[in-house]
Scaffold this active site. Structure first.
Site, PDB file in Angstrom:
ATOM      1  N   ASP A  30       0.596  -1.048  -0.072  1.00  0.00           N
ATOM      2  CA  ASP A  30       0.001  -0.130   0.054  1.00  0.00           C
ATOM      3  C   ASP A  30       0.892   1.127   0.024  1.00  0.00           C
ATOM      4  O   ASP A  30       1.980   1.215   0.391  1.00  0.00           O
ATOM      5  CB  ASP A  30      -0.898   0.130   1.179  1.00  0.00           C
ATOM      6  CG  ASP A  30      -1.774   1.171   1.043  1.00  0.00           C
ATOM      7  OD1 ASP A  30      -2.453   1.383   0.154  1.00  0.00           O
ATOM      8  OD2 ASP A  30      -1.931   2.209   2.215  1.00  0.00           O
ATOM      9  N   SER A  31       0.458   2.281  -0.030  1.00  0.00           N
ATOM     10  CA  SER A  31       0.907   3.769  -0.458  1.00  0.00           C
ATOM     11  C   SER A  31       1.304   3.791   1.158  1.00  0.00           C
ATOM     12  O   SER A  31       2.193   4.835   1.113  1.00  0.00           O
ATOM     13  CB  SER A  31       0.261   4.504  -1.020  1.00  0.00           C
ATOM     14  OG  SER A  31      -1.206   4.662  -0.372  1.00  0.00           O
ATOM     15  N   CYS A  93      -3.593  -1.243  -2.320  1.00  0.00           N
ATOM     16  CA  CYS A  93      -4.048   0.398  -2.570  1.00  0.00           C
ATOM     17  C   CYS A  93      -4.674   0.312  -3.929  1.00  0.00           C
ATOM     18  O   CYS A  93      -4.395  -0.227  -4.839  1.00  0.00           O
ATOM     19  CB  CYS A  93      -2.534   0.837  -2.812  1.00  0.00           C
ATOM     20  SG  CYS A  93      -2.681   2.777  -3.257  1.00  0.00           S
ATOM     21  N   GLU A 170      -6.770  10.118   8.240  1.00  0.00           N
ATOM     22  CA  GLU A 170      -5.417   9.969   8.944  1.00  0.00           C
ATOM     23  C   GLU A 170      -5.487  10.970  10.108  1.00  0.00           C
ATOM     24  O   GLU A 170      -4.528  10.828  11.081  1.00  0.00           O
ATOM     25  CB  GLU A 170      -4.632  10.410   7.967  1.00  0.00           C
ATOM     26  CG  GLU A 170      -4.405   9.186   6.960  1.00  0.00           C
ATOM     27  CD  GLU A 170      -3.280   9.217   6.000  1.00  0.00           C
ATOM     28  OE1 GLU A 170      -2.359  10.040   5.974  1.00  0.00           O
ATOM     29  OE2 GLU A 170      -3.236   8.423   5.290  1.00  0.00           O
ATOM     30  N   CYS A 205     -11.123   2.664  -1.776  1.00  0.00           N
ATOM     31  CA  CYS A 205     -10.199   3.403  -1.234  1.00  0.00           C
ATOM     32  C   CYS A 205      -9.792   2.899   0.088  1.00  0.00           C
ATOM     33  O   CYS A 205     -10.853   2.464   1.008  1.00  0.00           O
ATOM     34  CB  CYS A 205     -10.409   4.984  -0.999  1.00  0.00           C
ATOM     35  SG  CYS A 205      -8.787   5.610  -0.166  1.00  0.00           S
ATOM     36  N   HIS A 207      -8.788   3.745   3.163  1.00  0.00           N
ATOM     37  CA  HIS A 207      -9.175   4.571   4.110  1.00  0.00           C
ATOM     38  C   HIS A 207     -10.724   4.283   4.395  1.00  0.00           C
ATOM     39  O   HIS A 207     -11.047   4.813   5.760  1.00  0.00           O
ATOM     40  CB  HIS A 207      -8.960   5.795   4.028  1.00  0.00           C
ATOM     41  CG  HIS A 207      -7.582   6.050   4.200  1.00  0.00           C
ATOM     42  ND1 HIS A 207      -6.318   5.328   3.366  1.00  0.00           N
ATOM     43  CD2 HIS A 207      -6.491   7.087   4.868  1.00  0.00           C
ATOM     44  CE1 HIS A 207      -5.247   5.787   3.539  1.00  0.00           C
ATOM     45  NE2 HIS A 207      -5.443   6.733   4.483  1.00  0.00           N
TER      46      HIS A 207
HETATM   47  N1  DGL Z   1      -4.039   3.728  -0.494  1.00  0.00           N
HETATM   48  C1  DGL Z   1      -4.671   4.804  -1.253  1.00  0.00           C
HETATM   49  C2  DGL Z   1      -6.175   4.159  -2.080  1.00  0.00           C
HETATM   50  O1  DGL Z   1      -6.642   3.255  -1.727  1.00  0.00           O
HETATM   51  C3  DGL Z   1      -5.385   5.843  -0.330  1.00  0.00           C
HETATM   52  C4  DGL Z   1      -4.082   7.005   0.305  1.00  0.00           C
HETATM   53  C5  DGL Z   1      -3.313   7.604  -0.994  1.00  0.00           C
HETATM   54  O2  DGL Z   1      -3.551   8.330  -1.902  1.00  0.00           O
HETATM   55  O3  DGL Z   1      -2.250   7.051  -0.874  1.00  0.00           O
HETATM   56  O4  DGL Z   1      -6.392   4.780  -2.862  1.00  0.00           O
END
Ligand code: DGL
Length: 287
Positions: A30-31, A93, A170, A205, A207
């Protein structure tokens, strides 16, 4: 040699190199922090696997970056996870999956599962009206990856970028009136003008699972929330089941790799994973 089914768009690659009768070590990419919601779902349905989690915390967010940049970062991470022993990769991600899944598969020599296809399949199964609203980052929405995946299942999708939701989560404002107001503005727009009959909200997403109660409150009661994290974990379980028998291991071993502060990851990450986090290594990926 055993190969993997490609019908769902999964990678046609051999499973690891050796024995196939134990659950594979799964690399989760993930990012940053959000992919921990996918890891949490994976731990619930595949508790017998060991996991390597890579959070590119120094370079987040991906949601506002270009295809070229996200693809480069994601391929570096995929190679790193394989070097650490990952026998299968889950691209947690949504942005990386939407923008760069083919490139990641190309860079990897193990199976790769993204979140878009499983999320779209679950939305298809849940929708009676054939209309689905998908929410995600700017980059995910601009790629139209979800719209294309849903169109192939004969589902009409409206995609809505909700860029303010990631920083709110966050910040820890998961049940805050401001988050509810922001979500309500985005979703009122998304469910208007011809999409009032949409009966599924697809969370595209990492989050968004944390704000499910807020999202539940701001969409009509007839709308089903579909969480791509849960759908992906179930799809991963199918892949693991089709190729391995469960072993007797009761507790997974978890290792975490992050590109920014391990301390911050430990603090913020436990809100996403809902359990304490240890075994974190800071790494520096060379450009
Ligand atoms: N992990 C990213 C997603 O699921 C969200 C956070 C980011 O923009 O890095 O798209």
């Amino acid at each position: 040699m055993l190969r993997h089914c490609t019908t769902n768009g999964y990678c046609d690659r051999p499973i690891g190199t050796g024995a196939i009768n134990v659950a594979p070590t799964i690399g989760v990419f993930d990012s940053g922090f959000g992919g921990l919601t996918v890891l949490k779902a994976l731990l619930e349905v595949i508790p017998q696997s060991n996991y390597l989690y890579f959070g590119d915390t120094a370079r987040l967010p991906y949601g506002s970056k270009s295809v070229q940049t996200v693809a480069r970062y994601a391929c570096e991470a995929a190679r790193f996870l394989e070097q650490q022993g990952a026998e299968m990769l889950v691209i947690a991600c949504n942005t990386a999956t939407a923008l760069a899944l083919p490139q990641i598969k190309e860079a990897a020599s193990v199976r790769v599962l993204g979140v878009v296809e499983p999320g779209a399949q679950s939305a298809h199964a849940a929708s009676k009206s054939g209309r689905v609203v998908v929410i995600g980052t700017d980059a995910t929405v601009s790629s139209h990856a979800y719209q294309k995946a849903l169109a192939s299942l004969k589902i009409e999708a409206r995609e809505k970028a909700c860029p303010l939701l990631v920083p709110l989560v966050e910040e820890g404002w998961v049940d805050h009136p401001v988050t509810e107001q922001v979500a309500s503005i985005y979703l009122q727009e998304a469910f208007s003008d011809g999409f009032s009959s949409a009966d599924v909200l697809l969370l595209g997403c990492t989050h968004y699972p944390l704000i499910k109660p807020v999202l539940r409150r701001v969409v009509p009661t007839t709308v089903t929330l579909v969480d791509s994290a849960e759908s992906t974990a179930l799809a991963a379980r199918e892949l693991v089941r089709s190729t391995s028998e469960s072993n007797s291991q009761e507790r997974s071993e978890l290792r975490f790799f992050v590109t920014d502060s391990a301390e911050k990851f430990k603090r913020l990450g436990q809100q996403f994973l809902c359990r304490p986090i240890s075994n974190i290594t800071h790494i520096d990926l060379k450009e």
